[in-house]
Write an enzyme that holds these catalytic residues in place. Sequence first.
Site, short mmCIF file in Angstrom:
data_model
loop_
_atom_site.label_atom_id
_atom_site.label_comp_id
_atom_site.label_asym_id
_atom_site.label_seq_id
_atom_site.Cartn_x
_atom_site.Cartn_y
_atom_site.Cartn_z
N HIS A 119 -31.41 3.13 -7.52
CA HIS A 119 -32.37 3.98 -8.22
C HIS A 119 -33.10 3.24 -9.33
CE1 HIS A 119 -29.62 4.41 -11.69
NE2 HIS A 119 -28.67 4.43 -10.78
N ASP A 120 -34.37 3.58 -9.49
CA ASP A 120 -35.21 3.10 -10.59
C ASP A 120 -35.49 1.60 -10.54
OD1 ASP A 120 -35.40 5.67 -12.20
OD2 ASP A 120 -33.23 5.39 -12.16
N GLY A 137 -28.80 -0.03 -9.88
CA GLY A 137 -29.91 0.71 -10.47
C GLY A 137 -30.61 -0.09 -11.56
#
Length: 255
Positions: A119-120, A137
């Site tokens: 994520h991100d 992440g």
Amino acid sequence: MIHPTAIVDPGARLAEDVEVGPFTVIGPDVEIGPGSRIGPHVVIKGPTVLGARTRIFQFASVGEDCQDKKYAGEPTRLVMGDDNVVRESATLHRGTAQDRGETTIGSRNLFMAYVHVGHDCVIGNDCILANQATLAGHVVVGDFAILGGLAAVHQFCHFGTHAMAGGGSIITKDTPAYVMINGNPAQVHGLNLVGLKRRGFSKEAISALGEAYKLVYRQGLTVEQALLQIRERYRLAETETFAASIEVSTRGIVR
């Protein structure tokens, strides 16, 4: 163009010529650009935007909820540019509300089998992530970066443009632009000279980068002293990119 066994949500927006293979599931809030080919047994969950000529192979999962325990179902996104290739069983997750809210991937990248993008993450253009390379992440990867098979990057790390990591590297610090690293823990092994030559860097730029590299890694200077000397001696875009990739480090650089 869409196989009768595929399930495409009415809320998905696919260009007219997108191909979708058997048993693939495409959810709402998914946008897929023209010329794209989605193979069999693929799952794409939104909100997700895939650019033109995206190629996704079987069993890949794109735009799924992230694995962060803080994630509570917020409408975060995955956005990818054009001409990306996602090979078998790769997993690319959306962002979190606690960070950017978006995983962002540029164009012309190759994600080989079983690659994971957490994520991100922010990935530039023309990158190669070999089989089972893993990004935690919040990782930032620059243009033309190469991560060898089974390489793993710790969360919040930066991996610089034109840098290369050998297979199995465990990367817990920031990797400056243009360098080559390897090992567990990863250590620097010089400039990525083969990559620079293949991509047409001038002899002047490669020579200056070699000298800048020595200032950081071979002269016993502090990082601040090395960066000051690099900027005093050179006025090239390449040496500035190298210096800037070190300057932005928050985790310390690979040594």
